[in-house]
Design a protein around this motif. Structure first.
Motif, short mmCIF file in Angstrom:
data_model
loop_
_atom_site.label_atom_id
_atom_site.label_comp_id
_atom_site.label_asym_id
_atom_site.label_seq_id
_atom_site.Cartn_x
_atom_site.Cartn_y
_atom_site.Cartn_z
N GLU A 1 -71.14 -60.34 2.83
CA GLU A 1 -70.36 -61.64 2.56
C GLU A 1 -70.88 -62.79 3.03
N LYS A 2 -71.27 -62.59 4.33
CA LYS A 2 -71.93 -63.77 5.20
C LYS A 2 -73.38 -64.21 4.41
N MET A 3 -74.18 -63.35 3.71
CA MET A 3 -75.23 -63.46 3.26
C MET A 3 -75.69 -64.78 2.29
N ASN A 4 -76.76 -65.54 2.62
CA ASN A 4 -76.90 -66.62 1.62
C ASN A 4 -77.36 -66.22 0.34
N ASP A 5 -77.73 -67.17 -0.66
CA ASP A 5 -78.25 -66.73 -1.77
C ASP A 5 -77.54 -65.75 -2.68
N GLN A 6 -76.08 -66.10 -2.71
CA GLN A 6 -75.55 -65.28 -3.65
C GLN A 6 -75.87 -65.57 -5.09
N VAL A 7 -76.06 -64.50 -5.81
CA VAL A 7 -76.68 -64.68 -7.32
C VAL A 7 -75.47 -65.14 -8.33
N PRO A 8 -75.75 -66.23 -9.26
CA PRO A 8 -74.82 -66.35 -10.12
C PRO A 8 -74.36 -65.58 -11.17
N PHE A 9 -72.87 -65.48 -11.49
CA PHE A 9 -72.52 -64.42 -12.49
C PHE A 9 -73.35 -64.43 -13.81
N GLU A 10 -73.84 -65.36 -14.22
CA GLU A 10 -74.74 -65.33 -15.43
C GLU A 10 -75.85 -64.43 -15.30
N ILE A 11 -76.63 -64.43 -14.15
CA ILE A 11 -77.58 -63.76 -13.99
C ILE A 11 -77.37 -62.17 -13.55
N LYS A 12 -76.19 -62.15 -13.06
CA LYS A 12 -75.76 -60.71 -12.52
C LYS A 12 -75.43 -59.93 -14.07
N ASN A 13 -74.82 -60.85 -14.98
CA ASN A 13 -74.41 -60.29 -16.06
C ASN A 13 -75.61 -59.88 -17.08
N ARG A 14 -76.74 -60.59 -17.04
CA ARG A 14 -77.81 -60.32 -17.87
C ARG A 14 -78.61 -59.39 -17.32
N ARG A 15 -78.51 -59.17 -15.91
CA ARG A 15 -79.19 -57.89 -15.41
C ARG A 15 -78.52 -56.61 -15.70
N VAL A 16 -77.17 -56.79 -15.64
CA VAL A 16 -76.65 -55.49 -15.78
C VAL A 16 -76.71 -55.09 -17.31
N ASN A 17 -76.71 -56.17 -18.20
CA ASN A 17 -76.65 -55.64 -19.62
C ASN A 17 -78.27 -55.16 -19.99
N LYS A 18 -79.35 -55.63 -19.27
CA LYS A 18 -80.52 -55.15 -19.37
C LYS A 18 -80.70 -53.59 -18.91
N ILE A 19 -79.90 -53.39 -18.02
CA ILE A 19 -79.99 -51.85 -17.50
C ILE A 19 -79.33 -51.14 -18.22
N LEU A 20 -78.13 -51.42 -19.03
CA LEU A 20 -77.55 -50.71 -20.09
C LEU A 20 -78.41 -50.39 -21.30
N GLU A 21 -79.04 -51.66 -21.62
CA GLU A 21 -80.29 -51.30 -22.54
C GLU A 21 -81.15 -50.34 -22.31
N LEU A 22 -81.82 -50.55 -21.21
CA LEU A 22 -82.95 -49.38 -20.46
C LEU A 22 -82.20 -48.03 -20.53
N GLU A 23 -81.01 -47.85 -20.22
CA GLU A 23 -80.32 -46.45 -20.13
C GLU A 23 -80.24 -45.99 -21.70
N LYS A 24 -79.93 -46.99 -22.66
CA LYS A 24 -80.06 -46.54 -24.09
C LYS A 24 -81.27 -45.87 -24.42
N GLU A 25 -82.45 -46.82 -24.03
CA GLU A 25 -83.77 -46.63 -24.64
C GLU A 25 -84.15 -45.28 -23.94
#
Ligand code: 5AD
Ligand code: SF4
Length: 375
Positions: A341-365
């Protein structure tokens, strides 16, 4: 006939604890209602693992205001991991005056006592974690599968995780009790026994009990036509002995859920996971060599504070190497009171969203590749 309706959020442990709440209610003569609106007792068994789970509880409990106004005799109870956090329990108590009973995981075993409460409203909070809940009756609801708790709590304090705070330290059940419960489940016709714990490979370490590998062997030696599964394993504690039992014992499902969380060593270190990618891959190698037909699944968190594009690429590369049979990918969610909670450099939602979708694509592949026979 009086009825109840339980809404369960979160993991298998919560599903099993809802079976215990149902056990108490059935013992008192209540029957399951088909619809929440029809029930005399409405229970929300909550989860705290990510913010989304808590938001849903606020939304769904809030929606009951009108129902309770029209039917004051109905009892509304909220329990589980969310209400094991003092501030959250108090907030629910204040925001929703129509909730009758609020209690956390440490007070699960007092549910029946709370039902008999004399006060108008009740908020029970303490951090007195124990194994009392294991003595509750239960009403199993998971088809042919019987959940059997082997331990409670977690000592690992991964820096993103709320579990050690809402479930307390590791507490193993005596193996005799576990074996007795498995025997009863098998005799009642259950075909799959799933042994549950936040970190099953630590079984016994808190109290000098037998090891998890020995427990598996004992469970497998119970007579009857049934299979055994278990979850969850922490890679730092999964032993060769456990892998050997899964490999060699016919009763064990050839499945291992081994959450990796990230494929970057610097992220793993900041997560306090206590293993490296290289160590993780060597365990995977051992599993695949000893159990050729194994199904390996994992959990991954994307967007942990400070996770760079390069870190994320390393996670993708690990996924391609392991070729998982299933991936549960989550966007990092800040949990109050954790180190992350106290760590710096929280990652913006848009980037997290893109990364999670990329993993779903990888899983499908990977799935497609496997269907085409490319292992
Ligand atoms: N944010 C996102 N995912 C989380 N998990 C645990 N804590 C968090 C969090 N703060 C995930 C982990 C774990 C799974 C049960 O939930 O991947 O293995
Ligand atoms: Fe949370 Fe880590 Fe414990 Fe799993 S091992 S419950 S992720 S603290």
């Amino acid at each position: 006939m009086k009825t109840y309706f339980i809404t369960t959020y979160g993991c298998q442990l919560n599903v099993h604890e809802s079976e215990k709440l149902a056990g108490v209610l059935q013992k008192r003569g209540f029957l399951p209602a088909d619809k929440l609106e029809d029930a005399d007792i409405i229970v929300f068994n909550t989860c705290a693992i990510r913010e989304g789970a808590e938001d849903r509880v606020f939304g769904n409990v809030g929606a009951l205001k009108k129902l309770k106004k029209e039917h004051k005799e109905k009892i509304i109870a909220v329990c589980g991991c969310m209400t094991q956090q003092k501030a959250k329990a108090e907030k629910l108590y204040q925001v929703f005056p129509f909730i009758d009973i609020i209690f956390g995981t440490s007070n699960l075993h007092k549910f029946e006592e709370f039902l008999d409460k004399k006060t108008k409203r009740l908020l029970a909070y303490d951090e007195d974690f124990n194994l009392e809940g294991e003595n509750m009756p239960f009403y199993r609801t998971s088809g042919e599968n019987a959940w059997v708790n082997i331990m409670q709590g977690c000592n690992n304090f991964c820096t993103y995780c709320i579990v050690p705070y809402v479930r307390g330290r590791e507490r193993s059940r005596p193996h005799e009790d576990i074996l007795k419960e498995v025997k009863e489940a098998v005799n009642s016709g259950y075909k799959l026994i799933t042994l549950l714990g936040q970190n099953v490979n630590s079984y016994g370490k808190d109290c000098g009990e037998i090891s998890f590998a020995e427990l598996l062997t004992k469970v497998a030696s119970i007579d009857g036509d049934f299979k055994i599964a278990f979850m969850t394993s922490h890679p730092k504690d999964l032993t060769s002995e456990v892998i050997d039992v899964v490999a060699n014992n016919k009763k064990l499902l050839k499945e291992i859920h081994l959450p990796v969380q990230s494929g970057s060593n610097s992220v793993l270190e900041r997560m306090n996971r206590k293993y490296t990618v290289e160590k993780y891959l060597s365990i995977i190698e051992e599993i695949k060599t000893k159990i050729p037909d194994v199904r390996i699944t994992t959990d991954i968190i994307v967007g942990f504070p400070g996770e760079t594009e390069e870190d994320f690429e390393k996670t993708c590369s690990l996924i391609r190497k392991v070729k998982y049979d299933g991936i549960f990918a989550f966007m990092f969610s800040v949990r109050e009171g954790t180190v992350a909670e106290k760590m710096n450099d929280q990652v913006p939602f848009e980037i997290k969203n893109r990364r999670v979708n990329k993993i779903l694509e990888l899983e499908k592949e990977i799935k497609k590749d496997k269907l085409n026979g490319n292992n």
